[in-house]
Design an enzyme around this catalytic site. Structure first.
Site, mmCIF file in Angstrom:
data_model
loop_
_atom_site.group_PDB
_atom_site.id
_atom_site.type_symbol
_atom_site.label_atom_id
_atom_site.label_comp_id
_atom_site.label_asym_id
_atom_site.label_seq_id
_atom_site.Cartn_x
_atom_site.Cartn_y
_atom_site.Cartn_z
ATOM 1 N N ASP A 122 0.814 -1.216 0.000
ATOM 2 C CA ASP A 122 0.000 0.000 0.000
ATOM 3 C C ASP A 122 0.850 1.270 0.000
ATOM 4 O OD1 ASP A 122 -2.115 -1.737 0.253
ATOM 5 O OD2 ASP A 122 -2.945 -0.803 2.053
ATOM 6 N N HIS A 136 -6.033 3.102 -4.046
ATOM 7 C CA HIS A 136 -5.954 3.353 -2.597
ATOM 8 C C HIS A 136 -6.275 4.808 -2.291
ATOM 9 C CE1 HIS A 136 -5.012 2.003 1.367
ATOM 10 N NE2 HIS A 136 -3.867 2.641 1.498
ATOM 11 N N HIS A 174 -5.017 9.444 0.519
ATOM 12 C CA HIS A 174 -5.029 8.591 1.714
ATOM 13 C C HIS A 174 -5.821 9.212 2.864
ATOM 14 C CE1 HIS A 174 -3.583 5.691 4.717
ATOM 15 N NE2 HIS A 174 -3.144 4.967 3.700
ATOM 16 N N HIS A 186 3.718 -2.299 3.090
ATOM 17 C CA HIS A 186 3.729 -0.950 2.519
ATOM 18 C C HIS A 186 5.020 -0.719 1.747
ATOM 19 C CE1 HIS A 186 0.824 -0.746 5.838
ATOM 20 N NE2 HIS A 186 0.247 0.235 5.166
#
Length: 277
Positions: free
Chosen positions: A97, A148, A152, A242
């Site tokens: 991510d 995503h 964020h 990540h």
């Protein structure tokens, strides 16, 4: 963006864990099944590893996706994210991510290429916009790119209009740089709401969460990340790591250690397809 600067992170992760316990048993009735028992801890001492046979792990071209610009069938509006995958044998997904990051993402891609493994990258639009060459590389090497959001944010605090903008802008960048609009999305912090599920479906995307969280954003140490992946490895598992959002050197080093171990243990590390869910 550093996740540990948000006081809601631990609370949200706890909520996601509760969601997984409630939903994995039957709600996602696409054959997800119950969670397999965790494999026993390995015996002490160096593992006995047989030589890798890369051809056994090389994935065929993605199936079920159609032509690069084909219009996908609109997925159903779910009330929970998908937590697990199904597939033959010991199938697992590796997901990353918050990227792409110009330093850490290429190192992760190099490691995946070394072992001929594909992964899923849930990218943030503002990062993808500045690193479009990395999305092109992901496309060339057969990885899947998911949405995503753009910046964020915590979706549960946004209006429906803002959520749509976050998703749409990211999908546009992904389509331009990757060559295909994303078919998967993941809510930042694992914080989903009805609007996110509805808008994701309208944009042709399925919601994918995770089963094993490495918590690598806390920089717990390379060994701890490796242990979390290897201890949590089981058929159907989706691993969350990540490749941006802070110093991800530990995540890079951990991947180099646990990836060959998983392969030698017979795991098939693949990418999500509708037929796997």
């Amino acid at each position: 963006m550093e996740k540990d600067q948000l006081p809601t992170r631990r609370t949200l992760l706890t909520g996601v864990a509760a969601l997984g316990a409630a939903g994995a048993g039957g709600a996602l009735a696409a054959g997800l099944g119950t969670e397999p028992a965790r494999p026993p801890a390995p015996a002490p001492g160096p593992p006995q590893r047989s030589p890798l046979k890369p051809s056994e792990y090389r994935l065929r071209p993605l199936a079920g996706h159609g032509a690069a610009h084909a219009t996908p069938r609109r997925p159903p509006v779910r009330s929970e994210p998908i937590l697990r995958v199904t597939g033959r044998g010991r199938t697992m997904l590796l997901t990353f991510d918050d990227g792409p990051h110009p330093e850490y993402t290429p190192q992760i891609l190099d490691t995946l290429a070394k072992y001929e493994v594909r992964a899923t990258f849930f990218v943030c639009g503002e990062m993808a916009d500045y690193n479009r060459d990395l999305l092109s590389r992901m496309s060339d090497e057969g990885h899947v790119v998911g949405n995503h959001t753009w910046s964020h944010p915590l979706l549960t605090s946004l209006t429906r209009r803002r959520i749509r903008s976050e998703m749409e802008r990211t999908s546009e960048v992904v389509e331009q740089a990757y060559g295909e609009a994303p078919r998967w999305f993941r809510a930042p912090y694992g914080a989903w709401n009805r609007a996110a599920f509805q808008l994701g479906a309208e944009l042709g995307m399925e919601p994918l969460a995770w089963t094993v969280d490495t918590l690598d954003w806390t920089t717990p140490g390379t060994g701890t990340i490796v242990d979390r992946v290897e201890d949590g490895a089981a058929p159907g598992v989706v691993v969350l790591s990540h490749d941006a959002g802070g110093d991800r050197s530990q995540s890079v080093r951990a991947l180099r250690r646990y990836l060959p171990v998983l392969l030698d243990s017979g795991y098939h590390l693949t990418v999500p397809r509708r037929r796997l869910l």
